[in-house]
Design an enzyme around this catalytic site. Structure first.
Site, short mmCIF file in Angstrom:
data_model
loop_
_atom_site.label_atom_id
_atom_site.label_comp_id
_atom_site.label_asym_id
_atom_site.label_seq_id
_atom_site.Cartn_x
_atom_site.Cartn_y
_atom_site.Cartn_z
CB VAL A 1 25.91 91.37 29.61
CG1 VAL A 1 26.14 91.41 28.10
CG2 VAL A 1 26.28 90.00 30.16
CG PHE A 2 23.12 94.57 28.15
CD1 PHE A 2 23.61 94.35 26.88
CD2 PHE A 2 22.24 93.65 28.70
CE1 PHE A 2 23.23 93.23 26.15
CE2 PHE A 2 21.84 92.53 27.97
CZ PHE A 2 22.35 92.32 26.70
CE1 TYR B 1 14.10 96.85 46.46
CE2 TYR B 1 12.14 96.10 45.33
CZ TYR B 1 13.43 95.86 45.77
OH TYR B 1 14.02 94.63 45.55
N PRO C 1 19.20 89.38 36.65
CG PRO C 1 17.20 88.80 35.57
CD PRO C 1 17.75 89.69 36.65
CG LEU C 2 19.19 90.90 31.63
CD1 LEU C 2 18.75 92.12 30.82
CD2 LEU C 2 19.10 89.64 30.77
N GLY C 3 22.89 90.37 34.65
CA GLY C 3 24.25 90.64 35.11
C GLY C 3 24.74 92.01 34.67
CD GLU D 1 30.83 96.04 35.76
OE1 GLU D 1 31.69 95.18 35.42
OE2 GLU D 1 30.50 96.22 36.94
#
Length: 288
Positions: free
Chosen positions: A206-207, A48, A202-204, A209
């Site tokens: 959704v916010f 990182y 974990p939110l994929g 694309e």
């Protein structure tokens, strides 16, 4: 032994030069905010920030005076990046000597005596299970790691290593938009062998694309926000948490308001029909 991690883990990938470029004082403040909100586990990887974020975190940790026994530190090794090291090409390295060196380097950078969890970052076709097991055994015996696991490994890749040494975690991609792990046998295998999944992203998407899938999900989530009086991100985390594999989401947000809301997902028992509705909208068709 299986380290007790917080129900949601703070992901540090974006804390350093790869994204937010937080100053030492900002990292220290963020650590305190996480702990105040019962998020006591911090997920790292040596790569990182092109091998810089661990040391930046370590400076903040030393400055914070936080009791080491009150937090859990996770790190990963194995990816050899071109950026930050003198590598001709990106590759993987899992020799016994390298794993031991990498852990000792992470300990120095994080300014700690041990890792609660060491993960192999990604599988390599050239990894030798016996050599990995020897490294893990030595590190455990010396108290430099408590628990061991893998990351982004398939069930068969995990079993290859598990035949030689105990595996307690596998950090994989899992979310409402990336749910293959519950269909391809990965979660079944982990439950059979008492391996805890961690979920990165974990939110994929959704916010991130604007495609048919995410538009369908956002439309449904707007209704669920009204029903549960909680944010869409909280509901999406609750969806991940409801799976019986006992998934631990790794949340990468540095937004303080969002950090303060994360644990609400742990308390939310998402209605089963709403869970299936989210999966249905993600797929774009009825369940099989």
């Amino acid at each position: 032994m299986k380290t007790k991690l917080s129900p949601i883990v703070a992901g540090t990938m974006n804390w350093g030069i790869w994204d937010k470029k937080l100053a030492t004082s900002e990292m220290e403040h963020l650590m305190h905010i996480c702990i105040e909100n019962q998020i006591t586990s911090f997920d790292h990887a040596d790569i990182y920030g092109n091998y810089t974020t661990e040391s930046e975190f370590g400076k903040a940790f030393a400055q914070s005076k936080i009791d080491r026994n009150k937090i859990q530190l996770i790190s990963k090794c194995g990816i050899q990046h071109v950026n930050g090291r003198n590598n001709a090409i990106k590759h993987y390295e899992y020799s016994k000597d390298y794993i031991i060196w990498s852990v000792e380097n992470s300990l120095k950078n994080l300014q700690t005596d041990y890792l609660d969890v060491l993960l192999l970052h990604r599988p390599s076709p050239l990894m030798v299970a016996d050599e990995i097991a020897e490294a893990v055994s030595k590190l455990k015996k010396e108290g430099k790691i408590i628990d061991f696991g893998v990351s982004n490994f398939t069930a068969s890749q995990t079993e290859l290593i598990r035949q030689k040494t105990e595996i307690n975690y596998n950090q994989i991609q899992f979310s409402a938009t990336h749910h293959e792990a519950m269909l391809d046998g990965s979660f079944d295998y982990m439950q059979l062998h008492n391996i805890r999944p961690m979920s990165w992203n974990p939110l994929g998407t959704v916010f991130r694309e604007d495609i048919e899938q995410t538009r369908r999900l956002k439309k449904l989530l707007a209704q669920l926000v009204d029903k549960y009086h909680l944010g869409s991100d909280t509901i999406l985390l609750a969806w991940v948490l409801k799976h019986p594999a006992n998934v631990i989401p790794v949340a990468g947000t540095v937004n303080i308001a969002r950090i303060q809301a994360l644990m609400k997902a742990v308390a939310l028992d998402l209605d089963q029909l709403d869970w299936f509705a989210i999966w249905t909208e993600s797929m774009g068709n009825k369940v099989p």
